[in-house]
Design an enzyme around this catalytic site. Structure first.
Site, PDB file in Angstrom:
ATOM      1  CD  GLU A   1     -20.894  26.103  -5.673  1.00  0.00           C
ATOM      2  OE1 GLU A   1     -19.770  26.491  -6.043  1.00  0.00           O
ATOM      3  OE2 GLU A   1     -21.167  24.909  -5.525  1.00  0.00           O
TER       4      GLU A   1
ATOM      5  CG  HIS B   1     -17.828  22.248  -2.260  1.00  0.00           C
ATOM      6  ND1 HIS B   1     -18.879  22.983  -1.772  1.00  0.00           N
ATOM      7  CD2 HIS B   1     -17.638  22.671  -3.546  1.00  0.00           C
ATOM      8  CE1 HIS B   1     -19.306  23.831  -2.706  1.00  0.00           C
ATOM      9  NE2 HIS B   1     -18.561  23.665  -3.788  1.00  0.00           N
TER      10      HIS B   1
ATOM     11  CG  HIS C   1     -15.015  26.393  -4.971  1.00  0.00           C
ATOM     12  ND1 HIS C   1     -15.796  27.444  -4.550  1.00  0.00           N
ATOM     13  CD2 HIS C   1     -15.872  25.457  -5.445  1.00  0.00           C
ATOM     14  CE1 HIS C   1     -17.072  27.146  -4.758  1.00  0.00           C
ATOM     15  NE2 HIS C   1     -17.144  25.949  -5.312  1.00  0.00           N
ATOM     16  CD  GLU C   2     -15.060  21.808  -6.710  1.00  0.00           C
ATOM     17  OE1 GLU C   2     -15.762  21.033  -6.029  1.00  0.00           O
ATOM     18  OE2 GLU C   2     -15.549  22.695  -7.441  1.00  0.00           O
TER      19      GLU C   2
END
Length: 267
Positions: free
Chosen positions: A197, A139, A135-136
């Protein structure tokens, strides 16, 4: 007449300062460039490490590094295969575990990642770390920080360039940077953050699968997060989508992610 002129100018600015999110194809605002942001990012990341207790050399810290490097390698190979070699060249990955009770992790532009110890019990193991790490990393790949900062810059400084903003109000500009990576929050940016997100969840599921981590563990992570959250605030007052919404989207994207995971198991 004046309103029409302003609308035309803003429309022109949007198309001039528009970029495309790799892999998803979504259009995003890019008033500031990654090259402009990176010196600020490097300075802030070093400052954060200096102000924190860094636990990267501990067993948990080494797990964060191991998972981060494994996902970064897989994602870079995938991006190169898809024609994004230029983007890969901008990454200088760094993974650290910092002492904090906050249940959080974040990634700055260029691949500067930090996990807080507060999230480690919810991760439980390397696969749980991979859920968060994917997930990070997403980003960073999607340049969400640049997009958030571009929107903040446009709201606070109009069409000024980053160097002008720094000279006019360096404190506010630095706050915009912190907010853009999830280290701060503003009510006006909440819906915008939720969109990011969910996009990072979609990409992150694929990224962990590419690295050989079972994506079916992602919904389980959010179930644990939901259980640990107690009475969470309403979604419209949160910078993050509700766990139920995230799990629903993860399940919808699971068949595609499983294709990548199964392929990784044959290598």
């Amino acid at each position: 007449m004046m309103k029409r002129i302003i609308a035309v100018l803003l429309t022109g600015l949007f198309f001039y300062a528009c970029a495309t999110v790799p892999l998803t194809g979504r259009k995003q605002l890019a008033v500031v460039s990654s090259e402009e942001i990176q010196p600020l990012v490097n300075q802030q990341y070093e400052a954060t490490k200096n102000e924190s207790k860094v636990l990267t050399s501990t067993p948990d810290g080494q797990k964060v590094v191991k998972v981060g490097q494994r996902i970064a390698r897989a994602v870079e190979s995938y991006l190169i295969e898809k024609g994004y070699s230029g983007l890969v060249e901008t990454f200088e990955w760094e993974f650290n575990l910092l002492q904090s009770e906050q249940v959080n992790a974040w990634c700055m532009p260029g691949g500067k990642v930090a996990f807080y110890t507060g999230i480690m019990p919810i991760c439980q193991d390397e696969t749980g770390i991979a859920v968060v790490m994917g997930h990070e990393v997403a980003h960073a790949v999607a340049s969400h920080s640049r997009e958030r900062m571009s929107n903040g810059m446009l709201q606070q400084f109009g069409m000024s360039v980053l160097s002008t903003a720094l000279s006019q109000n360096p404190t506010l500009t630095n706050q915009l940077l912190l907010q853009s990576v999830g280290m701060g929050s503003e009510v006006g940016m909440l819906a915008f953050s939720r969109k990011h997100e969910l996009e990072a969840d979609e990409l992150g599921l694929i990224f962990m699968a590419l690295a050989g981590y079972d994506p079916r563990e992602a919904p389980k992570f959010w179930e644990r997060m939901n259980a640990a959250g107690g009475e969470a605030p309403p979604e419209f007052l949160s910078t993050h989508p509700g766990p139920d919404r995230r799990i629903e989207q993860l399940q919808a994207n699971m068949p595609k992610a499983m294709e990548y995971y199964e392929a990784s198991q044959k290598q």
